[in-house]
Design a protein around this motif. Sequence first.
Motif, PDB file in Angstrom:
ATOM      1  N   VAL A   2       0.740  -1.312  -0.195  1.00 33.59           N
ATOM      2  CA  VAL A   2       0.018  -0.180  -0.061  1.00 33.59           C
ATOM      3  C   VAL A   2       0.779   1.152  -0.054  1.00 33.59           C
ATOM      4  O   VAL A   2       1.728   1.440   0.795  1.00 33.59           O
ATOM      5  N   ILE A  28      -5.316  -3.036  -2.994  1.00 35.49           N
ATOM      6  CA  ILE A  28      -5.799  -3.549  -1.780  1.00 35.49           C
ATOM      7  C   ILE A  28      -7.193  -4.243  -1.751  1.00 35.49           C
ATOM      8  O   ILE A  28      -8.044  -4.119  -2.578  1.00 35.49           O
ATOM      9  N   LEU A  31      -8.710  -2.281   3.616  1.00 36.93           N
ATOM     10  CA  LEU A  31      -8.055  -1.329   4.446  1.00 36.93           C
ATOM     11  C   LEU A  31      -8.510  -1.508   5.964  1.00 36.93           C
ATOM     12  O   LEU A  31      -9.397  -0.785   6.200  1.00 36.93           O
ATOM     13  N   ALA A  99      -3.302  -3.170   6.081  1.00 33.23           N
ATOM     14  CA  ALA A  99      -4.164  -3.644   4.998  1.00 33.23           C
ATOM     15  C   ALA A  99      -4.022  -4.789   4.820  1.00 33.23           C
ATOM     16  O   ALA A  99      -3.250  -5.681   4.899  1.00 33.23           O
ATOM     17  N   ILE A 101      -3.589  -7.098   1.363  1.00 34.47           N
ATOM     18  CA  ILE A 101      -3.349  -6.808  -0.035  1.00 34.47           C
ATOM     19  C   ILE A 101      -3.384  -8.082  -0.752  1.00 34.47           C
ATOM     20  O   ILE A 101      -3.392  -9.386  -0.164  1.00 34.47           O
TER      21      ILE A 101
END
Length: 127
Positions: A2, A28, A31, A99, A101
Amino acid sequence: QVQLVESGGGLVQSGESLILSCSASGSIFNLNIMGWSRQAPGKQREFVATMNSDGKTTYGDSVKGRFAVSRDNSNNRVYLQMNNLKPEDTAVYYCYAHATIRSDEGGRFKLRGSDSWGRGTLVTVSS
């Protein structure tokens, strides 16, 4: 990973307000947590505020009642509304994101957690 970019810092007088913004980008999936920390020159980094994806917020003791964190999930942004600023609020403010990912390696879809920090934006509060 991120990428986080902060904006909104500047020079203000005591008692004034300021809004910081942080924009997240990357692969992403979610989040999970977004928020802010700050660090004055020569001092340890201090927790400021976070908000998780469900809207739960937490605040550091020094900013409770004055700062408010919010999120614009559609644009992957987090904000910090700073009210009644004091000289002791002077610091570099860093955006933070925890996050989930995603990656697509070898045709396989993979998820993993990732912690990211922005480069910071300076807030200076004069007395």
